[in-house]
Design a protein around this motif. Sequence first.
Motif, PDB file in Angstrom:
ATOM      1  N   GLY A  36      39.948  60.738  21.402  1.00 57.02           N
ATOM      2  CA  GLY A  36      41.336  60.310  21.296  1.00 57.02           C
ATOM      3  C   GLY A  36      41.537  58.921  20.738  1.00 57.02           C
ATOM      4  N   THR A  37      40.456  58.293  20.254  1.00 57.00           N
ATOM      5  CA  THR A  37      40.593  56.943  19.709  1.00 57.00           C
ATOM      6  C   THR A  37      40.766  56.936  18.186  1.00 57.00           C
ATOM      7  OG1 THR A  37      38.167  56.745  19.745  1.00 57.00           O
ATOM      8  CG2 THR A  37      39.382  55.744  21.567  1.00 57.00           C
ATOM      9  N   GLY A  38      40.917  58.107  17.579  1.00 58.30           N
ATOM     10  CA  GLY A  38      41.244  58.159  16.151  1.00 58.30           C
ATOM     11  C   GLY A  38      40.069  58.292  15.222  1.00 58.30           C
ATOM     12  N   LYS A  39      38.949  58.849  15.692  1.00 59.95           N
ATOM     13  CA  LYS A  39      37.764  58.979  14.835  1.00 59.95           C
ATOM     14  C   LYS A  39      38.017  59.984  13.708  1.00 59.95           C
ATOM     15  CE  LYS A  39      35.009  60.145  18.215  1.00 59.95           C
ATOM     16  NZ  LYS A  39      35.990  60.109  19.333  1.00 59.95           N
ATOM     17  N   THR A  40      38.506  61.153  14.074  1.00 56.32           N
ATOM     18  CA  THR A  40      38.790  62.172  13.060  1.00 56.32           C
ATOM     19  C   THR A  40      39.938  61.735  12.155  1.00 56.32           C
ATOM     20  OG1 THR A  40      38.016  63.925  14.547  1.00 56.32           O
ATOM     21  CG2 THR A  40      39.440  64.591  12.710  1.00 56.32           C
ATOM     22  N   ASP A 210      46.857  50.970  34.549  1.00 49.90           N
ATOM     23  CA  ASP A 210      46.563  51.119  35.987  1.00 49.90           C
ATOM     24  C   ASP A 210      45.761  52.400  36.235  1.00 49.90           C
ATOM     25  OD1 ASP A 210      47.764  48.777  36.722  1.00 49.90           O
ATOM     26  OD2 ASP A 210      49.667  49.694  37.349  1.00 49.90           O
ATOM     27  N   ILE A 211      46.158  53.468  35.547  1.00 50.43           N
ATOM     28  CA  ILE A 211      45.425  54.737  35.711  1.00 50.43           C
ATOM     29  C   ILE A 211      44.004  54.600  35.172  1.00 50.43           C
ATOM     30  CG2 ILE A 211      45.313  57.157  34.978  1.00 50.43           C
ATOM     31  CD1 ILE A 211      48.343  57.225  35.004  1.00 50.43           C
ATOM     32  N   ARG A 212      43.849  53.979  34.011  1.00 55.55           N
ATOM     33  CA  ARG A 212      42.513  53.826  33.424  1.00 55.55           C
ATOM     34  C   ARG A 212      41.593  52.976  34.300  1.00 55.55           C
ATOM     35  NH1 ARG A 212      40.922  55.057  28.356  1.00 55.55           N
ATOM     36  NH2 ARG A 212      39.523  53.260  28.361  1.00 55.55           N
ATOM     37  N   LYS A 213      42.177  52.095  35.116  1.00 58.57           N
ATOM     38  CA  LYS A 213      41.372  51.217  35.965  1.00 58.57           C
ATOM     39  C   LYS A 213      40.902  51.886  37.256  1.00 58.57           C
ATOM     40  CE  LYS A 213      43.671  46.938  34.465  1.00 58.57           C
ATOM     41  NZ  LYS A 213      44.634  45.888  34.863  1.00 58.57           N
ATOM     42  N   VAL A 214      41.442  53.062  37.569  1.00 63.16           N
ATOM     43  CA  VAL A 214      41.083  53.737  38.817  1.00 63.16           C
ATOM     44  C   VAL A 214      39.593  54.058  38.812  1.00 63.16           C
ATOM     45  CG1 VAL A 214      41.393  55.828  40.184  1.00 63.16           C
ATOM     46  CG2 VAL A 214      43.376  54.702  39.171  1.00 63.16           C
ATOM     47  N   PRO A 215      38.837  53.550  39.784  1.00 61.00           N
ATOM     48  CA  PRO A 215      37.392  53.833  39.813  1.00 61.00           C
ATOM     49  C   PRO A 215      37.113  55.300  40.135  1.00 61.00           C
ATOM     50  CG  PRO A 215      38.072  52.638  41.796  1.00 61.00           C
ATOM     51  CD  PRO A 215      39.261  52.669  40.893  1.00 61.00           C
ATOM     52  N   GLY A 216      36.136  55.859  39.433  1.00 59.49           N
ATOM     53  CA  GLY A 216      35.747  57.239  39.693  1.00 59.49           C
ATOM     54  C   GLY A 216      36.532  58.274  38.921  1.00 59.49           C
ATOM     55  N   LYS A 219      38.045  61.558  33.653  1.00 62.61           N
ATOM     56  CA  LYS A 219      38.474  61.421  32.264  1.00 62.61           C
ATOM     57  C   LYS A 219      39.625  60.423  32.181  1.00 62.61           C
ATOM     58  CE  LYS A 219      40.426  63.691  28.239  1.00 62.61           C
ATOM     59  NZ  LYS A 219      41.276  62.491  28.041  1.00 62.61           N
ATOM     60  N   LYS A 220      39.357  59.291  31.588  1.00 63.83           N
ATOM     61  CA  LYS A 220      40.405  58.296  31.411  1.00 63.83           C
ATOM     62  C   LYS A 220      41.346  58.742  30.301  1.00 63.83           C
ATOM     63  CE  LYS A 220      37.495  54.382  32.788  1.00 63.83           C
ATOM     64  NZ  LYS A 220      36.947  53.053  32.385  1.00 63.83           N
ATOM     65  N   ALA A 258      50.443  64.750  30.743  1.00 67.15           N
ATOM     66  CA  ALA A 258      50.046  64.288  29.420  1.00 67.15           C
ATOM     67  C   ALA A 258      48.898  63.293  29.495  1.00 67.15           C
ATOM     68  CB  ALA A 258      51.232  63.633  28.705  1.00 67.15           C
ATOM     69  N   LEU A 259      48.691  62.701  30.692  1.00 61.44           N
ATOM     70  CA  LEU A 259      47.670  61.662  30.855  1.00 61.44           C
ATOM     71  C   LEU A 259      46.470  62.132  31.667  1.00 61.44           C
ATOM     72  CD1 LEU A 259      49.952  58.592  31.735  1.00 61.44           C
ATOM     73  CD2 LEU A 259      48.946  59.129  29.516  1.00 61.44           C
TER      74      LEU A 259
END
Length: 281
Positions: A36-40, A210-216, A219-220, A258-259
């Motif tokens: 999802g970081t735009g490689k393709t 905040d969601i991406r920082k959740v440990p464990g 899939k971020k 969506a997240l």
Amino acid sequence: MKFEGTASYVATDDLKLAVNAAVTLQRPLLVKGEPGTGKTLLAEQLAAAFSAPLITWHIKSTTKAHQGLYEYDAVGRLRDSQLNSERVNDVRNYIRQGKLWEAFTAPQRAILLIDEIDKADIEFPNDLLQELDRMEFFVYETGETVRAVQRPIIIITSNNEKELPDAFLRRCFFHYIAFPDRRTLERIIDVHYPGIAATLVSEALDIFFDIRKVPGLKKKPSTSELVDWIKLLMADSIGVELLRQRDPSKAIPPLAGALVKNEQDVMLLERLAFMSRREKR
């Protein structure tokens, strides 16, 4: 030919340098990074920037290297011979060109995307070493050698599902697309939704990080998922105030589907919310 990004693709300075270095060296550009970081999308935008044809080879677990060169339909030829078809007299009727063949013989310099190379067998990259290095291959059925008219610009993406062989890595220019910082994400959102309220973007990014920082978290959420989420927030008229007033103990933001993409992460966020409620009692 210099890549400077496009109006619809925000490329960091490091990424632009990597693309231009690979073009100068005439080496494949191996791009890794979170899904999802735009490689393709990079290959698509590179084709747009250079006004070049894009030839895409999507790799699957069953894909073999020779399929990128050509495939010989021996069964079809045998069937036609039994039917006394005149097609049998020309073996070329039974050869299907692969994506490398297309890129090598394109009338103008093409962009060749080999997408998700790590999905294939471990020997797959090594089986392409000579063809990518020499820009030619031999067709045994016709006795001809196919050479690149113009060396294509090759973009290879990998999600790091398995390690790639050292011999293959030596022939590539490597770039890792790091997850965008807040400022870069703001620029990406602005490209997709010009004129969007800055306050909505700010609140949405606060929740997103905040969601991406959740440990464990298994899939971020990715950049593309953030863009989808903001589109839904706008479509459902979920404004800044609702995002600000959401109950922190619920943990799950509006339209979180969506997240957050799997039940383990949903349960993890719910457990954290439960623990937060208990601590506040």
